[in-house]
Design a protein around this motif. Sequence first.
Motif, mmCIF file in Angstrom:
data_model
loop_
_atom_site.group_PDB
_atom_site.id
_atom_site.type_symbol
_atom_site.label_atom_id
_atom_site.label_comp_id
_atom_site.label_asym_id
_atom_site.label_seq_id
_atom_site.Cartn_x
_atom_site.Cartn_y
_atom_site.Cartn_z
ATOM 1 N N ASP A 4 0.825 -1.201 0.000
ATOM 2 C CA ASP A 4 0.000 0.000 0.000
ATOM 3 C C ASP A 4 0.859 1.251 0.000
ATOM 4 N N LEU A 5 1.934 1.261 0.785
ATOM 5 C CA LEU A 5 2.818 2.414 0.818
ATOM 6 C C LEU A 5 3.526 2.602 -0.511
ATOM 7 N N GLY A 6 3.888 1.467 -1.151
ATOM 8 C CA GLY A 6 4.530 1.559 -2.454
ATOM 9 C C GLY A 6 3.616 2.179 -3.490
ATOM 10 N N VAL A 7 2.349 1.795 -3.464
ATOM 11 C CA VAL A 7 1.368 2.378 -4.383
ATOM 12 C C VAL A 7 1.208 3.861 -4.090
ATOM 13 N N PHE A 8 1.094 4.200 -2.792
ATOM 14 C CA PHE A 8 0.921 5.599 -2.418
ATOM 15 C C PHE A 8 2.129 6.423 -2.842
ATOM 16 N N SER A 9 3.338 5.842 -2.708
ATOM 17 C CA SER A 9 4.548 6.531 -3.120
ATOM 18 C C SER A 9 4.541 6.808 -4.612
ATOM 19 N N ALA A 10 4.102 5.813 -5.385
ATOM 20 C CA ALA A 10 4.049 5.988 -6.842
ATOM 21 C C ALA A 10 3.039 7.055 -7.241
ATOM 22 N N LYS A 14 6.501 13.143 -5.396
ATOM 23 C CA LYS A 14 7.310 14.182 -4.779
ATOM 24 C C LYS A 14 7.307 14.113 -3.252
ATOM 25 N N ASP A 15 6.521 13.209 -2.715
ATOM 26 C CA ASP A 15 6.380 13.096 -1.258
ATOM 27 C C ASP A 15 7.365 12.060 -0.722
ATOM 28 N N PRO A 16 8.313 12.451 0.157
ATOM 29 C CA PRO A 16 9.279 11.474 0.681
ATOM 30 C C PRO A 16 8.716 10.560 1.766
ATOM 31 N N GLU A 17 7.597 10.946 2.395
ATOM 32 C CA GLU A 17 7.131 10.222 3.571
ATOM 33 C C GLU A 17 6.787 8.751 3.318
ATOM 34 N N PRO A 18 6.111 8.399 2.207
ATOM 35 C CA PRO A 18 5.865 6.965 1.981
ATOM 36 C C PRO A 18 7.154 6.148 1.913
ATOM 37 N N GLU A 30 15.054 -5.527 10.311
ATOM 38 C CA GLU A 30 16.507 -5.649 10.229
ATOM 39 C C GLU A 30 16.984 -5.878 8.801
ATOM 40 N N GLU A 31 16.230 -5.386 7.839
ATOM 41 C CA GLU A 31 16.661 -5.393 6.438
ATOM 42 C C GLU A 31 17.306 -4.034 6.152
ATOM 43 N N PHE A 32 18.485 -3.849 6.720
ATOM 44 C CA PHE A 32 19.081 -2.523 6.776
ATOM 45 C C PHE A 32 19.550 -2.004 5.420
ATOM 46 N N SER A 33 20.069 -2.864 4.589
ATOM 47 C CA SER A 33 20.512 -2.420 3.268
ATOM 48 C C SER A 33 19.340 -1.914 2.437
ATOM 49 N N LYS A 34 18.236 -2.662 2.456
ATOM 50 C CA LYS A 34 17.049 -2.240 1.722
ATOM 51 C C LYS A 34 16.464 -0.958 2.327
ATOM 52 N N ALA A 35 16.502 -0.854 3.644
ATOM 53 C CA ALA A 35 16.015 0.356 4.298
ATOM 54 C C ALA A 35 16.821 1.569 3.847
ATOM 55 N N ALA A 36 18.146 1.410 3.806
ATOM 56 C CA ALA A 36 19.001 2.522 3.373
ATOM 57 C C ALA A 36 18.658 2.948 1.948
ATOM 58 N N ASP A 37 18.349 1.981 1.090
ATOM 59 C CA ASP A 37 17.958 2.315 -0.280
ATOM 60 C C ASP A 37 16.703 3.185 -0.301
ATOM 61 N N GLU A 38 15.713 2.826 0.519
ATOM 62 C CA GLU A 38 14.474 3.614 0.566
ATOM 63 C C GLU A 38 14.739 5.024 1.087
ATOM 64 N N TYR A 39 15.598 5.126 2.092
ATOM 65 C CA TYR A 39 15.937 6.452 2.607
ATOM 66 C C TYR A 39 16.693 7.267 1.557
ATOM 67 N N ASN A 40 17.524 6.599 0.756
ATOM 68 C CA ASN A 40 18.205 7.297 -0.339
ATOM 69 C C ASN A 40 17.197 7.904 -1.301
ATOM 70 N N PHE A 41 16.202 7.107 -1.686
ATOM 71 C CA PHE A 41 15.172 7.597 -2.602
ATOM 72 C C PHE A 41 14.389 8.748 -1.966
ATOM 73 N N ALA A 42 14.113 8.617 -0.660
ATOM 74 C CA ALA A 42 13.376 9.677 0.033
ATOM 75 C C ALA A 42 14.160 10.983 0.031
ATOM 76 N N LEU A 43 15.461 10.883 0.279
ATOM 77 C CA LEU A 43 16.281 12.091 0.317
ATOM 78 C C LEU A 43 16.345 12.786 -1.038
ATOM 79 N N LYS A 44 16.230 12.022 -2.108
ATOM 80 C CA LYS A 44 16.220 12.631 -3.439
ATOM 81 C C LYS A 44 14.970 13.479 -3.655
ATOM 82 N N ARG A 45 13.933 13.209 -2.864
ATOM 83 C CA ARG A 45 12.677 13.945 -3.009
ATOM 84 C C ARG A 45 12.601 15.205 -2.147
ATOM 85 N N VAL A 46 13.486 15.331 -1.176
ATOM 86 C CA VAL A 46 13.305 16.428 -0.213
ATOM 87 C C VAL A 46 13.870 17.753 -0.699
#
Length: 213
Positions: A4-10, A14-18, A30-46
């Motif tokens: 659901d969050l992925g759909v909302f993000s799409a 422009k919204d980093p929160e999803p 504890e999927e830290f590498s994948k989490a870091a990837d999502e935060y990277n994408f979020a930072l590109k939006r801010v």
Amino acid sequence: VRFDLGVFSALNPKDPEPLVKIGDYLRSREEFSKAADEYNFALKRVGPLKPRHWRLLYIRGIALERVNDWVAAEKDLLKALELKPNQPYVLNYLGYSYLEQGVKLKSALTMIKKAVKIRPTDGYIIDSLGWGYYRIGSYLNAVKELERAVLYRPEDPVINDHLGDAYWQVGRKTEAAFQWRRALSLEPNEDLEKSVSKKLESGLEILSQEDKK
């Protein structure tokens, strides 16, 4: 939830929160590498970083530290402090990371003392202060702070283990063994369980102030 969050993000490109929420979900698993990837994408939006973005840098720093990318993690944590000076959780995480690496011990202790002053009843931060004193060989101070930390977080195996170590260094070996057994009873992770079990068998090397210099 993640779908659901992925759909909302799409739907809100422009919204980093999803993306932040997806990252937080992955970090909780504890999927830290994948989490870091999502935060990277979020930072590109801010866009340009503002003080309110301190948390995003902080949580990405945590994820990066957990995948052993310390250079990038330290950069994020220091930037988070630049955006939000004296933020206690950032001060604590950065200071504790330095302690665990055995580097910048005096700076780490200063950071954690500041965090404790801001959050004087937070058992985790008090534990960091106690462990900081332990790492510089100030064992009586370590005992004092770690006893306080256990009062606030009696259910935490790491804090009980730390207190056991401090007791051992000041010669209170019976109490040290009690704390280590207590740590084992609190379902520690595999690495901590092995470490504590070994200490219950053979104790700790007695360290002096000189050993820490």
